[in-house]
Design an enzyme around this catalytic site. Structure first.
Site, PDB file in Angstrom:
ATOM      1  N   SER A  93      39.963 -22.995   8.057  1.00  0.00           N
ATOM      2  CA  SER A  93      39.894 -22.262   9.165  1.00  0.00           C
ATOM      3  C   SER A  93      39.155 -20.762   9.008  1.00  0.00           C
ATOM      4  CB  SER A  93      41.277 -21.636   9.699  1.00  0.00           C
ATOM      5  OG  SER A  93      42.034 -22.646  10.250  1.00  0.00           O
ATOM      6  N   LYS A 101      42.341 -10.822  11.368  1.00  0.00           N
ATOM      7  CA  LYS A 101      42.716 -12.032  12.177  1.00  0.00           C
ATOM      8  C   LYS A 101      44.135 -11.822  12.740  1.00  0.00           C
ATOM      9  CE  LYS A 101      43.497 -17.079  11.770  1.00  0.00           C
ATOM     10  NZ  LYS A 101      43.281 -18.256  10.846  1.00  0.00           N
ATOM     11  N   SER A 117      40.533 -21.790  12.657  1.00  0.00           N
ATOM     12  CA  SER A 117      41.180 -21.014  13.506  1.00  0.00           C
ATOM     13  C   SER A 117      40.905 -19.432  13.564  1.00  0.00           C
ATOM     14  CB  SER A 117      42.850 -20.981  13.437  1.00  0.00           C
ATOM     15  OG  SER A 117      43.055 -20.611  11.962  1.00  0.00           O
TER      16      SER A 117
END
Lengths: 459, 73
Positions: A180, A81, A156
Protein backbone atom coordinates in the site's frame (compact mmCIF):
# COMPACT_ATOMS: atom_id res chain seq x y z
CA UNK A 1 10.71 32.14 -7.48
CA UNK A 2 8.21 30.08 -9.48
CA UNK A 3 5.67 28.64 -6.99
CA UNK A 4 5.52 25.37 -8.95
CA UNK A 5 9.28 24.96 -8.58
CA UNK A 6 9.04 25.63 -4.84
CA UNK A 7 6.19 23.13 -4.48
CA UNK A 8 8.12 20.38 -6.28
CA UNK A 9 11.57 21.18 -4.82
CA UNK A 10 13.55 18.61 -2.82
CA UNK A 11 13.30 19.01 0.95
CA UNK A 12 16.88 20.25 1.41
CA UNK A 13 16.32 23.01 -1.16
CA UNK A 14 13.16 24.21 0.61
CA UNK A 15 14.86 23.94 3.98
CA UNK A 16 17.59 26.17 2.60
CA UNK A 17 15.05 28.78 1.42
CA UNK A 18 13.52 28.75 4.89
CA UNK A 19 16.81 28.98 6.73
CA UNK A 20 18.00 31.89 4.57
CA UNK A 21 14.77 33.77 5.20
CA UNK A 22 13.81 33.77 1.52
CA UNK A 23 10.54 32.11 2.40
CA UNK A 24 8.55 31.69 5.60
CA UNK A 25 6.89 28.47 6.66
CA UNK A 26 3.59 30.37 6.71
CA UNK A 27 4.03 31.29 3.04
CA UNK A 28 5.07 27.76 2.20
CA UNK A 29 2.14 26.14 3.98
CA UNK A 30 -0.21 28.70 2.41
CA UNK A 31 1.10 27.80 -1.04
CA UNK A 32 0.54 24.08 -0.45
CA UNK A 33 -2.93 24.57 1.01
CA UNK A 34 -3.88 26.66 -2.02
CA UNK A 35 -2.60 23.93 -4.34
CA UNK A 36 -4.49 21.27 -2.39
CA UNK A 37 -7.77 23.22 -2.57
CA UNK A 38 -7.36 23.99 -6.27
CA UNK A 39 -6.95 20.26 -6.97
CA UNK A 40 -9.85 19.11 -4.81
CA UNK A 41 -11.26 16.97 -7.60
CA UNK A 42 -8.35 14.55 -7.16
CA UNK A 43 -9.90 13.57 -3.79
CA UNK A 44 -6.43 13.24 -2.32
CA UNK A 45 -7.46 14.59 1.08
CA UNK A 46 -10.08 13.67 3.65
CA UNK A 47 -9.11 16.61 5.89
CA UNK A 48 -7.06 19.71 5.17
CA UNK A 49 -5.96 21.45 8.33
CA UNK A 50 -6.10 24.98 6.87
CA UNK A 51 -5.99 27.38 9.86
CA UNK A 52 -4.42 24.74 12.10
CA UNK A 53 -1.58 24.23 9.65
CA UNK A 54 -1.09 27.97 9.17
CA UNK A 55 -0.95 28.45 12.95
CA UNK A 56 1.60 25.67 13.25
CA UNK A 57 3.66 27.28 10.47
CA UNK A 58 3.55 30.66 12.26
CA UNK A 59 4.82 28.99 15.42
CA UNK A 60 7.59 27.41 13.39
CA UNK A 61 8.56 30.83 11.96
CA UNK A 62 8.53 32.37 15.46
CA UNK A 63 10.78 29.62 16.75
CA UNK A 64 13.20 30.15 13.88
CA UNK A 65 13.29 33.90 14.56
CA UNK A 66 14.18 33.10 18.17
CA UNK A 67 17.00 30.86 16.95
CA UNK A 68 15.30 27.56 17.65
CA UNK A 69 15.35 25.08 14.77
CA UNK A 70 13.79 21.81 15.84
CA UNK A 71 15.36 19.60 13.18
CA UNK A 72 15.83 18.95 9.47
CA UNK A 73 12.10 19.36 8.74
CA UNK A 74 11.60 22.69 10.51
CA UNK A 75 8.67 24.45 8.82
CA UNK A 76 8.26 21.80 6.09
CA UNK A 77 4.64 20.78 5.30
CA UNK A 78 3.94 17.05 5.26
CA UNK A 79 0.80 14.93 5.12
CA UNK A 80 -0.32 11.69 6.74
CA UNK A 81 -2.59 8.92 5.57
CA UNK A 82 -5.87 9.25 7.43
CA UNK A 83 -5.31 6.23 9.62
CA UNK A 84 -2.37 7.83 11.39
CA UNK A 85 -3.64 9.36 14.60
CA UNK A 86 -3.22 13.11 14.91
CA UNK A 87 -4.15 14.81 18.16
CA UNK A 88 -7.39 16.76 17.83
CA UNK A 89 -7.82 15.90 14.14
CA UNK A 90 -10.48 13.44 13.07
CA UNK A 91 -8.95 10.24 11.80
CA UNK A 92 -11.42 8.30 9.67
CA UNK A 93 -9.28 5.39 8.45
CA UNK A 94 -11.19 5.97 5.22
CA UNK A 95 -14.31 4.58 6.85
CA UNK A 96 -17.74 5.87 7.75
CA UNK A 97 -17.50 3.90 10.99
CA UNK A 98 -14.57 6.03 12.21
CA UNK A 99 -15.82 9.28 10.67
CA UNK A 100 -16.15 10.91 14.10
CA UNK A 101 -13.00 9.54 15.72
CA UNK A 102 -10.74 12.30 17.06
CA UNK A 103 -7.57 10.93 18.72
CA UNK A 104 -6.32 12.52 21.92
CA UNK A 105 -2.69 12.02 20.95
CA UNK A 106 -0.36 11.84 17.97
CA UNK A 107 0.92 8.51 16.73
CA UNK A 108 4.60 8.31 17.75
CA UNK A 109 5.65 8.34 14.09
CA UNK A 110 3.84 11.66 13.57
CA UNK A 111 5.21 12.97 16.87
CA UNK A 112 8.74 12.23 15.64
CA UNK A 113 8.14 14.20 12.43
CA UNK A 114 6.67 17.11 14.38
CA UNK A 115 9.63 17.00 16.78
CA UNK A 116 11.89 17.37 13.74
CA UNK A 117 9.89 20.48 12.79
CA UNK A 118 7.33 19.18 10.26
CA UNK A 119 3.99 20.94 9.85
CA UNK A 120 0.99 18.66 9.30
CA UNK A 121 -0.91 19.93 6.26
CA UNK A 122 -3.68 17.38 6.04
CA UNK A 123 -4.87 13.79 6.23
CA UNK A 124 -4.93 11.89 2.97
CA UNK A 125 -7.63 9.70 1.46
CA UNK A 126 -7.16 5.95 1.45
CA UNK A 127 -8.89 2.74 0.51
CA UNK A 128 -11.51 2.09 3.18
CA UNK A 129 -9.72 0.75 6.31
CA UNK A 130 -6.60 0.44 4.09
CA UNK A 131 -8.17 -2.81 2.89
CA UNK A 132 -7.71 -2.58 -0.87
CA UNK A 133 -5.52 -1.37 -3.68
CA UNK A 134 -7.76 0.79 -5.88
CA UNK A 135 -8.48 3.70 -3.52
CA UNK A 136 -11.98 3.93 -4.91
CA UNK A 137 -13.41 4.97 -1.55
CA UNK A 138 -17.23 4.76 -1.27
CA UNK A 139 -17.37 7.40 1.49
CA UNK A 140 -14.75 10.00 0.55
CA UNK A 141 -14.66 9.59 -3.22
CA UNK A 142 -12.29 7.85 -5.63
CA UNK A 143 -8.73 9.12 -5.46
CA UNK A 144 -7.82 10.17 -9.00
CA UNK A 145 -4.44 9.69 -10.60
CA UNK A 146 -3.07 13.15 -11.54
CA UNK A 147 -1.38 11.71 -14.65
CA UNK A 148 -4.80 10.70 -15.98
CA UNK A 149 -7.82 11.49 -13.85
CA UNK A 150 -9.84 8.65 -15.30
CA UNK A 151 -7.43 6.21 -13.67
CA UNK A 152 -6.91 4.91 -10.15
CA UNK A 153 -4.16 6.16 -7.88
CA UNK A 154 -3.51 2.68 -6.53
CA UNK A 155 -3.75 2.13 -2.82
CA UNK A 156 -4.22 2.04 -0.10
CA UNK A 157 -2.00 5.09 0.51
CA UNK A 158 -3.33 6.61 -2.72
CA UNK A 159 -4.12 10.08 -1.38
CA UNK A 160 -0.54 10.40 -0.14
CA UNK A 161 0.88 9.42 -3.53
CA UNK A 162 -1.50 11.69 -5.45
CA UNK A 163 -0.86 14.72 -3.27
CA UNK A 164 2.89 14.32 -3.75
CA UNK A 165 2.59 13.83 -7.51
CA UNK A 166 0.43 16.97 -7.60
CA UNK A 167 3.06 18.97 -5.71
CA UNK A 168 1.27 19.13 -2.37
CA UNK A 169 3.46 18.47 0.68
CA UNK A 170 7.06 17.26 0.67
CA UNK A 171 6.43 13.85 2.13
CA UNK A 172 3.74 11.68 3.61
CA UNK A 173 3.30 8.90 6.13
CA UNK A 174 1.92 5.80 4.37
CA UNK A 175 1.20 2.26 5.46
CA UNK A 176 1.83 -0.99 3.61
CA UNK A 177 0.20 -4.37 4.40
CA UNK A 178 0.47 -5.89 0.93
CA UNK A 179 2.01 -3.05 -1.09
CA UNK A 180 0.00 0.00 0.00
CA UNK A 181 2.95 2.40 0.09
CA UNK A 182 4.67 1.04 -3.01
CA UNK A 183 1.74 0.36 -5.36
CA UNK A 184 0.38 3.93 -5.38
CA UNK A 185 3.95 5.25 -5.48
CA UNK A 186 4.52 3.27 -8.68
CA UNK A 187 1.19 4.21 -10.26
CA UNK A 188 1.63 7.92 -9.45
CA UNK A 189 5.38 8.25 -10.22
CA UNK A 190 6.75 8.98 -6.75
CA UNK A 191 9.04 7.18 -4.29
CA UNK A 192 7.76 5.00 -1.44
CA UNK A 193 9.65 2.90 1.08
CA UNK A 194 8.28 -0.02 3.05
CA UNK A 195 10.98 -0.57 5.66
CA UNK A 196 11.81 -3.75 7.56
CA UNK A 197 8.88 -4.99 9.66
CA UNK A 198 8.81 -3.00 12.89
CA UNK A 199 11.48 -0.46 11.88
CA UNK A 200 8.93 2.36 12.26
CA UNK A 201 6.43 2.35 15.12
CA UNK A 202 2.89 1.24 14.25
CA UNK A 203 1.47 2.55 17.51
CA UNK A 204 -1.38 5.00 16.93
CA UNK A 205 -1.89 3.74 13.40
CA UNK A 206 -5.19 1.91 12.83
CA UNK A 207 -4.19 -1.70 12.17
CA UNK A 208 -5.35 -3.81 9.26
CA UNK A 209 -3.24 -6.93 9.81
CA UNK A 210 -0.76 -6.39 12.63
CA UNK A 211 1.74 -8.99 11.54
CA UNK A 212 1.91 -7.62 7.99
CA UNK A 213 1.39 -3.85 8.59
CA UNK A 214 4.33 -1.52 7.99
CA UNK A 215 4.56 2.27 8.24
CA UNK A 216 6.71 3.94 5.59
CA UNK A 217 7.72 7.29 4.11
CA UNK A 218 6.62 8.56 0.71
CA UNK A 219 8.13 11.52 -1.19
CA UNK A 220 9.09 12.66 -4.68
CA UNK A 221 12.82 12.03 -4.38
CA UNK A 222 14.88 9.17 -2.94
CA UNK A 223 16.93 11.53 -0.75
CA UNK A 224 13.70 12.91 0.76
CA UNK A 225 12.44 9.41 1.54
CA UNK A 226 15.81 8.66 3.16
CA UNK A 227 15.57 11.75 5.36
CA UNK A 228 11.98 10.98 6.36
CA UNK A 229 12.93 7.39 7.15
CA UNK A 230 15.72 8.54 9.45
CA UNK A 231 13.34 10.76 11.38
CA UNK A 232 10.46 8.27 11.44
CA UNK A 233 12.64 5.31 12.47
CA UNK A 234 14.92 7.34 14.75
CA UNK A 235 18.16 6.13 13.28
CA UNK A 236 20.82 7.43 10.96
CA UNK A 237 21.67 5.85 7.65
CA UNK A 238 25.28 5.60 6.54
CA UNK A 239 26.38 8.57 4.42
CA UNK A 240 27.95 8.06 1.01
CA UNK A 241 31.45 9.52 0.91
CA UNK A 242 31.19 10.94 -2.62
CA UNK A 243 29.68 10.16 -5.97
CA UNK A 244 31.76 8.09 -8.33
CA UNK A 245 31.31 6.83 -11.90
CA UNK A 246 30.68 3.31 -10.57
CA UNK A 247 28.82 3.86 -7.30
CA UNK A 248 27.41 0.32 -7.38
CA UNK A 249 30.74 -1.40 -7.91
CA UNK A 250 30.57 -4.74 -6.09
CA UNK A 251 26.82 -4.54 -5.57
CA UNK A 252 25.09 -7.82 -6.45
CA UNK A 253 21.72 -7.34 -8.11
CA UNK A 254 19.33 -10.28 -7.76
CA UNK A 255 17.07 -10.94 -10.75
CA UNK A 256 14.21 -13.35 -10.07
CA UNK A 257 12.98 -13.95 -13.62
CA UNK A 258 10.34 -16.47 -12.69
CA UNK A 259 7.41 -14.87 -10.85
CA UNK A 260 8.67 -11.24 -10.77
CA UNK A 261 9.00 -10.89 -14.56
CA UNK A 262 6.18 -13.27 -15.52
CA UNK A 263 2.91 -11.94 -16.91
CA UNK A 264 4.21 -8.37 -16.86
CA UNK A 265 3.13 -5.92 -19.60
CA UNK A 266 5.78 -5.58 -22.28
CA UNK A 267 6.11 -1.81 -21.77
CA UNK A 268 6.70 -2.39 -18.06
CA UNK A 269 9.20 -5.22 -18.50
CA UNK A 270 11.17 -3.36 -21.20
CA UNK A 271 11.34 -0.26 -19.01
CA UNK A 272 12.44 -2.23 -15.96
CA UNK A 273 15.04 -4.14 -18.00
CA UNK A 274 16.39 -0.75 -19.11
CA UNK A 275 16.65 0.22 -15.45
CA UNK A 276 18.51 -3.03 -14.70
CA UNK A 277 20.95 -2.18 -17.52
CA UNK A 278 21.44 1.27 -15.98
CA UNK A 279 22.23 -0.31 -12.61
CA UNK A 280 24.76 -2.62 -14.30
CA UNK A 281 26.38 0.36 -16.01
CA UNK A 282 26.86 1.83 -12.51
CA UNK A 283 28.90 -1.21 -11.50
CA UNK A 284 26.19 -3.64 -10.36
CA UNK A 285 26.59 -7.35 -11.07
CA UNK A 286 23.63 -9.54 -12.00
CA UNK A 287 22.92 -12.67 -9.96
CA UNK A 288 20.10 -14.94 -11.19
CA UNK A 289 17.99 -16.14 -8.27
CA UNK A 290 15.01 -18.34 -7.64
CA UNK A 291 13.11 -18.78 -4.38
CA UNK A 292 10.55 -21.56 -4.93
CA UNK A 293 8.56 -20.49 -1.85
CA UNK A 294 7.60 -17.23 -3.54
CA UNK A 295 4.83 -19.23 -5.21
CA UNK A 296 3.04 -19.79 -1.91
CA UNK A 297 3.64 -16.44 -0.26
CA UNK A 298 0.44 -14.93 -1.68
CA UNK A 299 -1.75 -17.60 -0.10
CA UNK A 300 0.19 -17.20 3.14
CA UNK A 301 -0.20 -13.42 3.21
CA UNK A 302 -3.87 -13.52 2.24
CA UNK A 303 -4.78 -16.02 4.93
CA UNK A 304 -2.99 -14.02 7.62
CA UNK A 305 -4.41 -10.71 6.38
CA UNK A 306 -8.00 -11.99 6.07
CA UNK A 307 -7.99 -13.49 9.58
CA UNK A 308 -6.26 -10.60 11.36
CA UNK A 309 -8.34 -7.88 9.64
CA UNK A 310 -11.57 -9.70 10.54
CA UNK A 311 -10.36 -10.10 14.10
CA UNK A 312 -9.65 -6.38 14.49
CA UNK A 313 -12.89 -5.20 12.86
CA UNK A 314 -15.16 -8.05 13.98
CA UNK A 315 -17.40 -6.03 16.26
CA UNK A 316 -18.15 -3.38 13.63
CA UNK A 317 -18.59 -6.02 10.95
CA UNK A 318 -21.21 -7.83 13.03
CA UNK A 319 -22.98 -4.74 14.35
CA UNK A 320 -22.71 -2.11 11.58
CA UNK A 321 -22.15 -4.02 8.32
CA UNK A 322 -24.27 -1.57 6.33
CA UNK A 323 -21.76 1.20 7.10
CA UNK A 324 -18.97 -0.64 5.30
CA UNK A 325 -18.34 -0.49 1.55
CA UNK A 326 -19.25 -3.68 -0.33
CA UNK A 327 -15.70 -4.80 -1.16
CA UNK A 328 -14.37 -4.19 2.36
CA UNK A 329 -17.37 -5.90 3.93
CA UNK A 330 -16.90 -8.98 1.78
CA UNK A 331 -13.18 -9.25 2.61
CA UNK A 332 -13.92 -8.90 6.33
CA UNK A 333 -16.65 -11.54 6.14
CA UNK A 334 -14.24 -13.82 4.35
CA UNK A 335 -11.85 -13.40 7.26
CA UNK A 336 -14.51 -14.50 9.74
CA UNK A 337 -14.69 -17.79 7.91
CA UNK A 338 -10.97 -18.63 7.97
CA UNK A 339 -10.45 -21.51 10.43
CA UNK A 340 -7.89 -21.01 13.19
CA UNK A 341 -6.02 -24.02 11.85
CA UNK A 342 -5.57 -22.30 8.47
CA UNK A 343 -4.32 -19.13 10.14
CA UNK A 344 -1.79 -21.14 12.14
CA UNK A 345 -0.73 -23.10 9.07
CA UNK A 346 -0.06 -19.77 7.34
CA UNK A 347 2.04 -18.55 10.30
CA UNK A 348 3.98 -21.82 10.18
CA UNK A 349 4.49 -21.69 6.42
CA UNK A 350 5.62 -18.09 6.82
CA UNK A 351 8.64 -19.26 8.80
CA UNK A 352 9.73 -21.43 5.90
CA UNK A 353 9.16 -18.61 3.39
CA UNK A 354 11.18 -16.13 5.45
CA UNK A 355 14.01 -18.65 5.86
CA UNK A 356 14.12 -19.30 2.11
CA UNK A 357 14.22 -15.59 1.31
CA UNK A 358 16.93 -15.01 3.89
CA UNK A 359 19.05 -17.79 2.39
CA UNK A 360 18.51 -16.46 -1.13
CA UNK A 361 19.36 -12.88 -0.14
CA UNK A 362 22.75 -14.05 1.12
CA UNK A 363 23.77 -14.40 -2.54
CA UNK A 364 22.94 -10.81 -3.56
CA UNK A 365 22.44 -7.36 -2.07
CA UNK A 366 19.36 -5.97 -3.74
CA UNK A 367 16.56 -7.69 -5.66
CA UNK A 368 15.45 -5.72 -8.73
CA UNK A 369 11.93 -6.21 -10.12
CA UNK A 370 8.94 -4.41 -11.56
CA UNK A 371 6.71 -2.87 -8.88
CA UNK A 372 3.43 -3.67 -10.60
CA UNK A 373 2.77 -5.86 -13.67
CA UNK A 374 0.85 -3.04 -15.40
CA UNK A 375 0.43 0.72 -15.10
CA UNK A 376 -2.69 2.34 -13.58
CA UNK A 377 -6.02 0.99 -14.89
CA UNK A 378 -9.17 3.07 -15.25
CA UNK A 379 -11.39 3.68 -12.22
CA UNK A 380 -13.96 0.88 -12.11
CA UNK A 381 -11.82 -1.63 -14.04
CA UNK A 382 -11.69 -5.08 -12.50
CA UNK A 383 -8.60 -6.24 -14.38
CA UNK A 384 -5.19 -4.81 -15.23
CA UNK A 385 -3.86 -4.30 -18.77
CA UNK A 386 -2.20 -7.74 -18.54
CA UNK A 387 -5.57 -9.36 -17.87
CA UNK A 388 -4.84 -10.13 -14.21
CA UNK A 389 -7.47 -9.47 -11.53
CA UNK A 390 -6.86 -5.94 -10.26
CA UNK A 391 -6.39 -6.78 -6.60
CA UNK A 392 -4.37 -9.96 -7.09
CA UNK A 393 -2.28 -8.39 -9.86
CA UNK A 394 -1.32 -5.25 -7.95
CA UNK A 395 -0.49 -7.24 -4.82
CA UNK A 396 1.46 -10.00 -6.57
CA UNK A 397 4.90 -8.39 -6.87
CA UNK A 398 4.62 -6.26 -3.74
CA UNK A 399 3.36 -8.67 -1.10
CA UNK A 400 6.38 -11.02 -0.89
CA UNK A 401 8.04 -8.30 1.18
CA UNK A 402 5.11 -8.04 3.54
CA UNK A 403 5.08 -11.78 4.04
CA UNK A 404 8.81 -11.73 4.77
CA UNK A 405 9.02 -8.28 6.39
CA UNK A 406 12.02 -7.42 4.18
CA UNK A 407 12.45 -3.75 3.18
CA UNK A 408 11.45 -2.71 -0.36
CA UNK A 409 11.17 0.56 -2.23
CA UNK A 410 9.38 1.73 -5.36
CA UNK A 411 10.81 4.52 -7.47
CA UNK A 412 9.89 5.87 -10.90
CA UNK A 413 11.78 4.45 -13.88
CA UNK A 414 9.77 5.56 -16.90
CA UNK A 415 6.37 6.00 -18.49
CA UNK A 416 4.09 4.02 -20.77
CA UNK A 417 3.48 5.36 -24.25
CA UNK A 418 0.27 7.01 -23.02
CA UNK A 419 2.00 8.75 -20.12
CA UNK A 420 1.40 6.48 -17.13
CA UNK A 421 4.25 6.13 -14.60
CA UNK A 422 6.09 2.81 -14.23
CA UNK A 423 7.68 1.80 -10.93
CA UNK A 424 10.93 -0.03 -10.25
CA UNK A 425 11.03 -2.16 -7.12
CA UNK A 426 14.18 -2.82 -5.11
CA UNK A 427 14.22 -5.10 -2.06
CA UNK A 428 16.92 -6.02 0.45
CA UNK A 429 17.54 -8.19 3.49
CA UNK A 430 16.13 -7.07 6.89
CA UNK A 431 17.71 -3.92 8.28
CA UNK A 432 19.36 -3.06 4.97
CA UNK A 433 17.42 0.12 4.25
CA UNK A 434 20.71 1.97 3.87
CA UNK A 435 21.84 -0.29 1.05
CA UNK A 436 18.44 -0.12 -0.59
CA UNK A 437 18.36 3.68 -0.56
CA UNK A 438 21.95 3.86 -1.77
CA UNK A 439 21.09 1.80 -4.87
CA UNK A 440 17.87 3.77 -5.41
CA UNK A 441 19.74 7.06 -5.16
CA UNK A 442 22.46 5.91 -7.54
CA UNK A 443 19.79 4.92 -10.05
CA UNK A 444 17.91 8.20 -9.65
CA UNK A 445 21.11 10.22 -10.14
CA UNK A 446 22.05 8.17 -13.20
CA UNK A 447 18.76 9.14 -14.82
CA UNK A 448 19.46 12.86 -14.71
CA UNK A 449 18.72 13.26 -18.43
CA UNK A 450 15.32 11.64 -18.20
CA UNK A 451 14.92 12.47 -14.49
CA UNK A 452 11.70 10.54 -14.06
CA UNK A 453 11.18 11.85 -10.55
CA UNK A 454 11.23 15.47 -11.73
CA UNK A 455 8.42 15.07 -14.28
CA UNK A 456 5.17 16.71 -13.26
CA UNK A 457 1.63 15.92 -14.24
CA UNK A 458 -0.52 18.71 -15.68
CA UNK A 459 -2.35 19.84 -12.54
CA UNK B 1 -17.67 -37.06 8.09
CA UNK B 2 -20.99 -37.44 6.29
CA UNK B 3 -21.99 -34.90 3.67
CA UNK B 4 -24.92 -33.95 5.91
CA UNK B 5 -22.48 -32.91 8.63
CA UNK B 6 -20.36 -31.02 6.11
CA UNK B 7 -23.45 -29.10 5.01
CA UNK B 8 -24.25 -28.32 8.62
CA UNK B 9 -20.72 -27.01 9.23
CA UNK B 10 -20.88 -24.85 6.13
CA UNK B 11 -24.23 -23.39 7.12
CA UNK B 12 -23.02 -22.77 10.65
CA UNK B 13 -19.95 -20.94 9.41
CA UNK B 14 -21.90 -18.78 6.97
CA UNK B 15 -24.55 -18.20 9.63
CA UNK B 16 -21.86 -16.39 11.60
CA UNK B 17 -22.22 -13.61 9.07
CA UNK B 18 -25.45 -11.76 9.65
CA UNK B 19 -27.78 -10.53 6.91
CA UNK B 20 -26.23 -12.11 3.83
CA UNK B 21 -28.29 -12.14 0.65
CA UNK B 22 -28.21 -15.35 -1.41
CA UNK B 23 -26.06 -13.72 -4.05
CA UNK B 24 -23.56 -12.50 -1.45
CA UNK B 25 -23.53 -15.90 0.19
CA UNK B 26 -22.70 -17.60 -3.11
CA UNK B 27 -19.92 -15.16 -3.93
CA UNK B 28 -18.44 -15.44 -0.45
CA UNK B 29 -18.62 -19.23 -0.52
CA UNK B 30 -16.79 -19.29 -3.86
CA UNK B 31 -14.14 -16.94 -2.57
CA UNK B 32 -13.71 -18.94 0.61
CA UNK B 33 -13.37 -22.14 -1.40
CA UNK B 34 -10.62 -20.53 -3.44
CA UNK B 35 -8.75 -19.34 -0.33
CA UNK B 36 -9.06 -22.73 1.32
CA UNK B 37 -7.91 -24.43 -1.87
CA UNK B 38 -4.73 -22.33 -1.81
CA UNK B 39 -4.10 -23.69 1.70
CA UNK B 40 -3.11 -27.07 0.27
CA UNK B 41 0.32 -25.84 -0.75
CA UNK B 42 0.71 -23.93 2.51
CA UNK B 43 0.02 -26.99 4.61
CA UNK B 44 2.92 -28.84 3.00
CA UNK B 45 5.23 -25.88 3.62
CA UNK B 46 4.01 -25.60 7.21
CA UNK B 47 4.93 -29.17 8.00
CA UNK B 48 7.53 -29.34 10.76
CA UNK B 49 7.59 -25.56 11.29
CA UNK B 50 6.70 -23.51 14.37
CA UNK B 51 4.44 -20.48 13.82
CA UNK B 52 6.34 -17.27 13.05
CA UNK B 53 5.10 -14.44 15.25
CA UNK B 54 5.60 -10.73 14.55
CA UNK B 55 7.96 -10.20 17.47
CA UNK B 56 10.49 -12.43 15.76
CA UNK B 57 10.37 -10.36 12.56
CA UNK B 58 10.51 -7.18 14.61
CA UNK B 59 13.84 -8.10 16.15
CA UNK B 60 15.37 -7.73 12.67
CA UNK B 61 14.69 -4.03 12.77
CA UNK B 62 16.13 -3.10 16.12
CA UNK B 63 17.72 0.34 15.75
CA UNK B 64 21.45 0.53 15.29
CA UNK B 65 23.30 2.31 18.06
CA UNK B 66 24.90 5.63 17.31
CA UNK B 67 23.90 9.21 16.60
CA UNK B 68 20.29 10.23 16.19
CA UNK B 69 18.73 11.84 13.09
CA UNK B 70 19.80 15.37 12.50
CA UNK B 71 23.08 14.99 14.41
CA UNK B 72 25.05 14.81 11.18
CA UNK B 73 23.38 17.87 9.69
Amino acid sequence: VNPDDVAYAPIDAVASLLSHGELSSEELVGLHLERAHSQAELNAFISLLDEGAIEEARRSDDERRRGRVRGPLHGIPLTAKDLVWAKGVRTTSGSKIFAGFVPDRDAPVLARLRAAGAVLLGKTNLHELAYGVSNVNPHYGPVRNPWDRRRISGGSSGGSAVSLAAGVGYGSIGTDTGGSVRIPSALCGIVGLKPTYGAISREGVTPLSWSLDHVGPMARRVEDVALLFEVMAGRNLPRRAKSSPAPLSGTRLGIHGRYFFENVDEEVSVTVERAVAALVSLGGEIVEVDVPEVAIQGACRNTIAFAEAASFHEEDLRNRPEELGADTRELLRLGLLIPATDYLAALRARRRIVRSFRNAFAAFDVLVAPMTPSAAPEIGASVLDNGEDLRAGLLRLASPFNTTGFPAISLPCGFTGDGRPIGLQLAAAPGQEGRLLEVALAYQESQSEADWSMRRPAV
Amino acid sequence: MSSENEDWLGEAALGAVRGLRDEEKKRLSARLASVRDSMKSLRAAASGEEPLFPSELEREAEPESGPQPGDAR
